[in-house]
Structures are given as structure tokens and as C-alpha cells.
Design a protein around this motif. Sequence first.
Motif, PDB file in Angstrom:
ATOM      1  N   ALA A  89       0.830  -1.210   0.000  1.00 38.14           N
ATOM      2  CA  ALA A  89       0.000   0.000   0.000  1.00 38.14           C
ATOM      3  C   ALA A  89       0.867   1.265   0.000  1.00 38.14           C
ATOM      4  O   ALA A  89       0.573   2.199  -0.748  1.00 38.14           O
ATOM      5  N   PRO A  90       1.956   1.330   0.809  1.00 40.46           N
ATOM      6  CA  PRO A  90       2.785   2.543   0.757  1.00 40.46           C
ATOM      7  C   PRO A  90       3.398   2.781  -0.629  1.00 40.46           C
ATOM      8  O   PRO A  90       3.463   3.919  -1.091  1.00 40.46           O
ATOM      9  N   PHE A  91       3.833   1.721  -1.295  1.00 37.78           N
ATOM     10  CA  PHE A  91       4.383   1.879  -2.640  1.00 37.78           C
ATOM     11  C   PHE A  91       3.309   2.404  -3.591  1.00 37.78           C
ATOM     12  O   PHE A  91       3.559   3.328  -4.372  1.00 37.78           O
ATOM     13  N   LEU A  92       2.123   1.838  -3.530  1.00 34.34           N
ATOM     14  CA  LEU A  92       1.041   2.286  -4.413  1.00 34.34           C
ATOM     15  C   LEU A  92       0.614   3.712  -4.088  1.00 34.34           C
ATOM     16  O   LEU A  92       0.317   4.493  -4.992  1.00 34.34           O
ATOM     17  N   ASP A  93       0.595   4.060  -2.800  1.00 34.13           N
ATOM     18  CA  ASP A  93       0.296   5.448  -2.415  1.00 34.13           C
ATOM     19  C   ASP A  93       1.314   6.392  -3.050  1.00 34.13           C
ATOM     20  O   ASP A  93       0.944   7.414  -3.623  1.00 34.13           O
ATOM     21  N   ALA A  94       2.601   6.046  -2.930  1.00 33.90           N
ATOM     22  CA  ALA A  94       3.661   6.895  -3.492  1.00 33.90           C
ATOM     23  C   ALA A  94       3.537   6.972  -5.010  1.00 33.90           C
ATOM     24  O   ALA A  94       3.647   8.053  -5.595  1.00 33.90           O
ATOM     25  N   LEU A  95       3.301   5.842  -5.648  1.00 34.46           N
ATOM     26  CA  LEU A  95       3.171   5.796  -7.101  1.00 34.46           C
ATOM     27  C   LEU A  95       2.031   6.684  -7.585  1.00 34.46           C
ATOM     28  O   LEU A  95       2.207   7.526  -8.473  1.00 34.46           O
ATOM     29  N   ARG A 106       0.979  16.768  -6.514  1.00 33.62           N
ATOM     30  CA  ARG A 106       2.111  15.844  -6.481  1.00 33.62           C
ATOM     31  C   ARG A 106       3.074  16.210  -5.364  1.00 33.62           C
ATOM     32  O   ARG A 106       3.096  17.357  -4.915  1.00 33.62           O
ATOM     33  N   PRO A 107       3.899  15.253  -4.948  1.00 38.18           N
ATOM     34  CA  PRO A 107       4.945  15.602  -3.976  1.00 38.18           C
ATOM     35  C   PRO A 107       5.871  16.646  -4.590  1.00 38.18           C
ATOM     36  O   PRO A 107       6.072  16.663  -5.812  1.00 38.18           O
ATOM     37  N   LYS A 108       6.402  17.503  -3.751  1.00 44.36           N
ATOM     38  CA  LYS A 108       7.278  18.571  -4.228  1.00 44.36           C
ATOM     39  C   LYS A 108       8.733  18.141  -4.289  1.00 44.36           C
ATOM     40  O   LYS A 108       9.550  18.801  -4.915  1.00 44.36           O
ATOM     41  N   SER A 109       9.052  17.032  -3.624  1.00 45.60           N
ATOM     42  CA  SER A 109      10.424  16.522  -3.643  1.00 45.60           C
ATOM     43  C   SER A 109      10.413  15.055  -3.239  1.00 45.60           C
ATOM     44  O   SER A 109       9.431  14.557  -2.684  1.00 45.60           O
ATOM     45  N   VAL A 110      11.511  14.398  -3.502  1.00 49.52           N
ATOM     46  CA  VAL A 110      11.680  13.001  -3.106  1.00 49.52           C
ATOM     47  C   VAL A 110      11.621  12.885  -1.583  1.00 49.52           C
ATOM     48  O   VAL A 110      11.165  11.869  -1.051  1.00 49.52           O
ATOM     49  N   ASP A 111      12.046  13.932  -0.894  1.00 54.68           N
ATOM     50  CA  ASP A 111      12.024  13.914   0.572  1.00 54.68           C
ATOM     51  C   ASP A 111      10.614  13.723   1.125  1.00 54.68           C
ATOM     52  O   ASP A 111      10.452  13.256   2.248  1.00 54.68           O
ATOM     53  N   GLU A 112       9.599  14.061   0.367  1.00 53.80           N
ATOM     54  CA  GLU A 112       8.224  13.833   0.811  1.00 53.80           C
ATOM     55  C   GLU A 112       7.801  12.377   0.625  1.00 53.80           C
ATOM     56  O   GLU A 112       6.922  11.896   1.334  1.00 53.80           O
ATOM     57  N   ILE A 113       8.384  11.707  -0.323  1.00 49.32           N
ATOM     58  CA  ILE A 113       8.000  10.327  -0.637  1.00 49.32           C
ATOM     59  C   ILE A 113       8.740   9.308   0.213  1.00 49.32           C
ATOM     60  O   ILE A 113       8.162   8.304   0.626  1.00 49.32           O
ATOM     61  N   LEU A 114      10.012   9.559   0.502  1.00 50.73           N
ATOM     62  CA  LEU A 114      10.819   8.572   1.223  1.00 50.73           C
ATOM     63  C   LEU A 114      10.233   8.144   2.560  1.00 50.73           C
ATOM     64  O   LEU A 114      10.181   6.945   2.843  1.00 50.73           O
ATOM     65  N   PRO A 115       9.764   9.066   3.402  1.00 49.81           N
ATOM     66  CA  PRO A 115       9.186   8.611   4.678  1.00 49.81           C
ATOM     67  C   PRO A 115       7.992   7.679   4.477  1.00 49.81           C
ATOM     68  O   PRO A 115       7.789   6.739   5.242  1.00 49.81           O
ATOM     69  N   LEU A 117       7.544   5.562   2.000  1.00 47.56           N
ATOM     70  CA  LEU A 117       8.050   4.250   1.605  1.00 47.56           C
ATOM     71  C   LEU A 117       8.784   3.549   2.757  1.00 47.56           C
ATOM     72  O   LEU A 117       8.669   2.343   2.926  1.00 47.56           O
ATOM     73  N   GLU A 118       9.517   4.323   3.547  1.00 46.90           N
ATOM     74  CA  GLU A 118      10.281   3.740   4.646  1.00 46.90           C
ATOM     75  C   GLU A 118       9.399   3.316   5.809  1.00 46.90           C
ATOM     76  O   GLU A 118       9.745   2.411   6.546  1.00 46.90           O
ATOM     77  N   SER A 119       8.253   3.941   5.966  1.00 48.93           N
ATOM     78  CA  SER A 119       7.390   3.650   7.105  1.00 48.93           C
ATOM     79  C   SER A 119       6.709   2.291   6.976  1.00 48.93           C
ATOM     80  O   SER A 119       6.368   1.667   7.973  1.00 48.93           O
ATOM     81  N   GLY A 120       6.461   1.874   5.750  1.00 48.81           N
ATOM     82  CA  GLY A 120       5.725   0.634   5.541  1.00 48.81           C
ATOM     83  C   GLY A 120       4.242   0.773   5.838  1.00 48.81           C
ATOM     84  O   GLY A 120       3.519  -0.202   5.868  1.00 48.81           O
ATOM     85  N   ARG A 121       3.800   2.015   6.080  1.00 48.22           N
ATOM     86  CA  ARG A 121       2.385   2.255   6.376  1.00 48.22           C
ATOM     87  C   ARG A 121       1.773   3.065   5.249  1.00 48.22           C
ATOM     88  O   ARG A 121       2.435   3.895   4.640  1.00 48.22           O
TER      89      ARG A 121
END
Length: 133
Positions: A89-95, A106-115, A117-121
Amino acid sequence: MFGSARRALEEHGRSLTGMVTPGYAPIEQYLANERQGPWTDLYALGATLCHCATGIAPVAATERVAARNAHEPDPLDGLRTHLQSRFSAPFLDALLWMLALNAADRPKSVDEILPLLESGRPAPRTGARPALA
């Protein structure tokens, strides 16, 4: 070429011919003088990941806009359902966040997406993130 790199070259005086790759270019790359930035590149990254995940090139942003303007569903609306058995679900949310049609969503930077993906939530359904079907 990704949008931010292209814009940086243009700001340094290099003139580039406007080119887009349908399916990978967000709508702002089709429009003259439209503001671009990391969110533009994140759309292209999302489109690339979408192609990797599905084996099918993504629908052009112009087709997505046309569908919305005709009050039809976005051609990417079924993407989550199609991929949910294979990806988290986190990957699909990010995608789907990266593939938001409107740049402001959209996210403004990769820094918004990494947490995310890393959270797993899964991403919370608040803020600028689009509602994910």
C-alpha cells in the motif's frame, strides 16, 4: 530529459526544443511557460515505475485531461486495484501520488516520498495527496 534538468539548462541560456514523451510527461510539460520543478520529474518517475509494474506504457497526460474534461474516469483510476496484490500500500500510495494529474497535488520533492516508503504504512488521506482509489 526530465523537466528539472531541462529547466536548469534553459535558465543557463541554453535553448532547447520542446519535446515530451507521451505517457511519461506531465501536463505542465505540454504547456508553454508552465512552471516545472522536481514534481515534474516525480511524475516521470511515477510513470516509469508504472510501466515497470504493469508492463504497459502509461496513458499520456493529455488523454487523462481529456477524460477529466469529458467527465469520464481517469484512465489510471483502476491502477491500485490492478496492482494491489503485487505491491505494498505505501508503494502504491507513493506511485499514485507521483502520478497526480495536477502538479499541485504531487509531492514537491523526493524527501516527501521517502518517509512514506520507509514507514511501511499507507499514506494518510490528508494534505495535497490525491484521494487514492
